[in-house]
Scaffold this active site. Structure first.
Site, PDB file in Angstrom:
ATOM      1  N   GLN A 163       0.825  -1.202   0.000  1.00 36.78           N
ATOM      2  CA  GLN A 163       0.000   0.000   0.000  1.00 36.78           C
ATOM      3  C   GLN A 163       0.860   1.254   0.000  1.00 36.78           C
ATOM      4  O   GLN A 163       0.543   2.242  -0.664  1.00 36.78           O
ATOM      5  CB  GLN A 163      -0.931   0.006   1.222  1.00 36.78           C
ATOM      6  CG  GLN A 163      -1.678   1.300   1.454  1.00 36.78           C
ATOM      7  CD  GLN A 163      -2.575   1.708   0.293  1.00 36.78           C
ATOM      8  OE1 GLN A 163      -3.057   0.854  -0.450  1.00 36.78           O
ATOM      9  NE2 GLN A 163      -2.792   3.011   0.134  1.00 36.78           N
ATOM     10  N   GLU A 164       1.970   1.215   0.731  1.00 37.69           N
ATOM     11  CA  GLU A 164       2.828   2.395   0.845  1.00 37.69           C
ATOM     12  C   GLU A 164       3.583   2.695  -0.452  1.00 37.69           C
ATOM     13  O   GLU A 164       3.683   3.851  -0.881  1.00 37.69           O
ATOM     14  CB  GLU A 164       3.833   2.202   1.988  1.00 37.69           C
ATOM     15  CG  GLU A 164       3.218   2.223   3.382  1.00 37.69           C
ATOM     16  CD  GLU A 164       2.815   3.619   3.821  1.00 37.69           C
ATOM     17  OE1 GLU A 164       3.022   4.580   3.072  1.00 37.69           O
ATOM     18  OE2 GLU A 164       2.260   3.743   4.941  1.00 37.69           O
ATOM     19  N   SER A 165       4.149   1.670  -1.083  1.00 45.18           N
ATOM     20  CA  SER A 165       5.076   1.931  -2.203  1.00 45.18           C
ATOM     21  C   SER A 165       4.974   0.953  -3.363  1.00 45.18           C
ATOM     22  O   SER A 165       5.783   1.026  -4.286  1.00 45.18           O
ATOM     23  CB  SER A 165       6.512   1.872  -1.668  1.00 45.18           C
ATOM     24  OG  SER A 165       6.830   0.539  -1.284  1.00 45.18           O
ATOM     25  N   TYR A 208      -6.659   3.895   2.992  1.00 48.71           N
ATOM     26  CA  TYR A 208      -5.448   3.202   3.430  1.00 48.71           C
ATOM     27  C   TYR A 208      -5.775   1.894   4.149  1.00 48.71           C
ATOM     28  O   TYR A 208      -5.294   0.819   3.779  1.00 48.71           O
ATOM     29  CB  TYR A 208      -4.673   4.137   4.360  1.00 48.71           C
ATOM     30  CG  TYR A 208      -3.331   3.638   4.831  1.00 48.71           C
ATOM     31  CD1 TYR A 208      -2.200   3.779   4.045  1.00 48.71           C
ATOM     32  CD2 TYR A 208      -3.185   3.055   6.089  1.00 48.71           C
ATOM     33  CE1 TYR A 208      -0.950   3.351   4.488  1.00 48.71           C
ATOM     34  CE2 TYR A 208      -1.951   2.620   6.545  1.00 48.71           C
ATOM     35  CZ  TYR A 208      -0.839   2.773   5.738  1.00 48.71           C
ATOM     36  OH  TYR A 208       0.386   2.343   6.186  1.00 48.71           O
TER      37      TYR A 208
END
Length: 371
Positions: A234-236, A351
């Protein structure tokens, strides 16, 4: 108990209570009868649950029932059952079996107080059991979120007070919006169908590079490595050189201050980044250690995303509104309803729901687990 054609069918609000000789009626959707008001001279499932301080429920794992994550479980059906156990102020013993037939058998044999299943009405009738909708007929909330509308709670006897209190709780949950909120959080539509091919391709090509680091750090902090991997994606998208417009960078997208606090000297180093992300997430879990799983994970994820101070502020607002600030369904509902007013809330909802979806995908995809 198999005395009429309606016995064992999924009963609506009216047909359920008119077709069963209930001694204790709990039909008002906002009412749960307390134990002291029930005549306990006759041994019932309800009286045994209260006496033993334990509610035993059985289910089959699935997208509408329950997912297993390491030592804790989550899912639309599971959360609903857990909330019912909390309303009775008893401990929940949640068991999973291979299929609906096995779940129904456990209820018939008295090895479970009730089953949460998507079994056909024919299967339920064949065992002379009784069932009602796990949503009090709120099929729309399930359908629009891609959940199974055939989800039922199945009991051995419909005239046991446990069945009537359960039905009352379900209808109360429909009335106060809890069912709609849970269905929204566990929606199968969080990620669009056309996105999964890209996601699967990304995970298959990049996961082998970082799986060892995810597993090592997950073990260090007693976290499910699948969850760490889901956060990383999810972050990168598992790209160690990722940089955001606000300056966060690396595979776990740490701010400079957070990286320094976690002992990370090079945010673009994937091994350091995963280590720092795991440590920071563990700190967020520790902050909410008074909240039981699986809610604790969702609180920690929101705090990881928008900061623990922001979560604290929302909790204060919930408390001021007379709502339990330590119950995920309330925090999620607040964030969800106020998305248009606060971009951070919208981002947090996006998120946490996507990480949940990625987590379930990674955990249930044999090709990814075996990499």
């Amino acid at each position: 108990m198999h005395s009429s054609s309606t016995t064992g069918t999924r009963l609506g609000l009216n047909s359920f209570f008119h077709s069963r000789p209930f001694k204790i009626i709990v039909l008002t959707s906002a009412l749960i009868i307390p134990f002291h008001s029930i005549n306990a001279s006759k041994t019932t499932q309800y009286s045994r649950v209260i006496h033993d301080n334990k509610l035993t429920v059985v289910s089959v794992t699935g997208t509408s029932t329950v997912f297993k994550n390491a030592d804790f479980q989550h899912g639309f059906g599971y959360d609903l059952v857990r909330n019912y156990a909390q309303s009775l102020n008893v401990k929940l013993e949640f068991k999973t079996v291979s299929d609906n037939a096995a779940a129904l058998k456990m209820v018939s044999q008295g090895k479970a107080n009730f089953a949460m299943t998507t079994a056909s009405l024919q299967q339920i009738e064949a065992r002379h059991l009784s069932a009602f909708s796990a949503t009090c007929g709120d099929f729309n909330s399930l359908q629009k979120n891609g959940l199974n509308t055939d989800l039922n709670w199945v009991f051995k006897k419909a005239d046991d007070p446990l069945a009537s209190t359960a039905s009352g709780f379900i209808c109360q949950s429909k009335q106060n919006g809890a069912i709609e909120q849970l269905a929204s959080f566990y929606s199968r539509n969080t990620v669009k169908p056309e996105e999964w091919n890209t996601i699967q391709r990304d995970l298959k090509s990049r996961m082998p590079l970082y799986k060892a680091s995810f597993k090592q750090n997950a073990q260090r902090y007693d976290i499910d490595w699948h969850l760490l991997a889901a956060i990383g994606y999810q972050e990168s998208y598992l790209k160690p050189n990722s940089v955001s417009p606000t300056g966060v960078r690396g595979l776990m997208m740490l701010t400079n201050n957070t990286a320094q606090a976690m002992g990370v000297s090079n945010r673009s180093d994937p091994v350091q980044s995963i280590q720092g992300g795991a440590k920071y997430y563990d700190q967020m879990l520790s902050k909410y250690q008074y909240i039981p799983y699986p809610d604790r994970n969702w609180y920690a994820l929101v705090a990881y995303n928008m900061g623990p101070n922001a979560v604290d502020n929302v909790q204060k607002r919930l408390k001021a509104q007379g709502k339990n600030p330590n119950q995920w369904i309330n925090l999620y509902d607040y964030l969800n309803r106020n998305q248009s007013k606060n971009a951070r809330f919208k981002q947090a909802v996006h998120y946490v729901t996507r990480i949940r979806a990625y987590l379930e995908h990674i955990k249930t995809s044999p090709k990814l687990v075996e990499i």
